[in-house]
Every structure is written in structure tokens, then in C-alpha cells.
Enzyme design. Sequence first.
Site, PDB file in Angstrom:
ATOM      1  N   CYS A 291       0.837  -1.208   0.000  1.00 29.69           N
ATOM      2  CA  CYS A 291       0.000   0.000   0.000  1.00 29.69           C
ATOM      3  C   CYS A 291       0.874   1.262   0.000  1.00 29.69           C
ATOM      4  O   CYS A 291       1.579   1.517  -0.958  1.00 29.69           O
ATOM      5  CB  CYS A 291      -0.985  -0.038   1.164  1.00 29.69           C
ATOM      6  SG  CYS A 291      -2.348   1.150   0.976  1.00 29.69           S
TER       7      CYS A 291
ATOM      8  N   HIS B  22      -3.734  -5.063   0.162  1.00 29.47           N
ATOM      9  CA  HIS B  22      -3.257  -5.540   1.460  1.00 29.47           C
ATOM     10  C   HIS B  22      -3.359  -7.061   1.520  1.00 29.47           C
ATOM     11  O   HIS B  22      -4.427  -7.604   1.835  1.00 29.47           O
ATOM     12  CB  HIS B  22      -4.085  -4.934   2.590  1.00 29.47           C
ATOM     13  CG  HIS B  22      -3.836  -3.496   2.824  1.00 29.47           C
ATOM     14  ND1 HIS B  22      -2.854  -3.035   3.673  1.00 29.47           N
ATOM     15  CD2 HIS B  22      -4.435  -2.394   2.312  1.00 29.47           C
ATOM     16  CE1 HIS B  22      -2.867  -1.709   3.680  1.00 29.47           C
ATOM     17  NE2 HIS B  22      -3.810  -1.295   2.857  1.00 29.47           N
TER      18      HIS B  22
ATOM     19  N   GLU C 192      -2.254  -9.038   3.747  1.00 32.59           N
ATOM     20  CA  GLU C 192      -2.513  -9.471   5.122  1.00 32.59           C
ATOM     21  C   GLU C 192      -3.988  -9.371   5.498  1.00 32.59           C
ATOM     22  O   GLU C 192      -4.412  -9.912   6.525  1.00 32.59           O
ATOM     23  CB  GLU C 192      -1.646  -8.664   6.099  1.00 32.59           C
ATOM     24  CG  GLU C 192      -2.125  -7.267   6.405  1.00 32.59           C
ATOM     25  CD  GLU C 192      -1.864  -6.242   5.312  1.00 32.59           C
ATOM     26  OE1 GLU C 192      -2.199  -5.062   5.526  1.00 32.59           O
ATOM     27  OE2 GLU C 192      -1.309  -6.612   4.253  1.00 32.59           O
TER      28      GLU C 192
END
Length: 223
Positions: A84, A195, A197
Site C-alpha cells: 500500500c 493488502h 494481510e
Amino acid sequence: MSAATTHVGIIDYGMGNLYSVAKAVEYLGGKAIVSDQASELAATDRIIFPGVGAFGDCMAALEARELSDFVRVAAQTRPFLGICLGMQMLMDCSMEHGEHAGLGLLPGRVIPFPEEALQAADGRRLKIPHMGWNELHQLVEHPLFAGVPQNAYFYFVHSFYVEPSTPEILAAFSDYAFPFCAAMAADNLFALQCHPEKSGTTGLRLLGNFLGWDGDRGESCAI
């Protein structure tokens, strides 16, 4: 090197989703080292540069912690993943709230989604930030994409996007009114606007690939 023995340095500059990234690394069997000390980060096997927030604030935070030079070196010497804002910071400059110089590791700039273009095919007005699940369209074969389905959904949240000045580093794109750069790859460096994660099992697969990656793109080529 197996994920179980991999020490992953996560750059802490006082901003960003550090602990969600660290939690994902630990879940995958890696050892997460979250630090704002270059000496501690330099002792790790690979580096993740995460982030949310404003470009200019991030650069100021890196400079205040004397981390900008470390990032420049690490991004050229070991497996390195930008996420990001951590992806955007790698560019030459950003137009977020004025013009700001970036780390200059990848050629190009960071620009806002143009208001006049934010309209979906069905006529709906698209909102900024671009937030939610969107498809990642892979353009190259890369070790980090191993086992990640083409057009898989990843989680995005951003108001600005990267405009690379050379097509060779573009690894994937997504669509939000128009195609935009969603991933870049250059040697041992890989960066994502989304993202991983926060992207479920598919995102974990990509992160797991990073934990086992030696920084070599192998026989990477356009899809």
C-alpha cells in the site's frame, strides 16, 4: 530457506498496519521483527515495508528515524515487499497534498484518482477512497504469484495510485473506473497496492510465497 527459519523485518515508522502484517507472518511460521531501528532490521532475512496514511508524513517519519537510507539499501540487497503506502513510497514522487519526493527506487509517480473519471460502467458514481475487494489481474509470472489464481480478489483501501514511467515493472493491475497499477516487480523487490494481510487465504498464499522467496524472479515473463 523455510518460513519457519525466516526472520522478517517489518519497518516501523510510526504509521501503518504493522501488527496485522506481523500476525500474518507469524501465522505462516515466520519470525516477525517489528522495529524502527536500522540495525535490528538489517539483521533480518527479508523486509516488509507496510503502510497506511499520507505520503509526505511517511517520508518525514522515515527521515526522523533515519530509516530512509536503510530502506533504499534493503530494497536492493534482499527480498523486499512494499504494501500500500509502502509501495507508493518507492516511487520518485507523489502528488498527495502537494508534491513530495519519494525514495526513488522505482520510476514513476503517485497521483490521485481523477474525479471526472470516477464512474462505473453502469453509471454509478465511484467513491474515494477505493475501498474493498477487487480483482488482481496478473501480467507476469512471478514467484510471489505461485498458486495465486489469476483475477483473485484482494483487499484495497487507497485514494492515490501509482503511475509507473516504465512498463517493465508493472506486474499486475486492477480496475476502478479504469485500469491502474496494482503490483510492481523489479529484481528482488515486489510491491502491492492491495493488502495481502487482509485478503484471506489468497493473501496469505502470496505472503507465504514471499517468506520462501530468495529474491530471484526466475524465468519471469509476461503472461
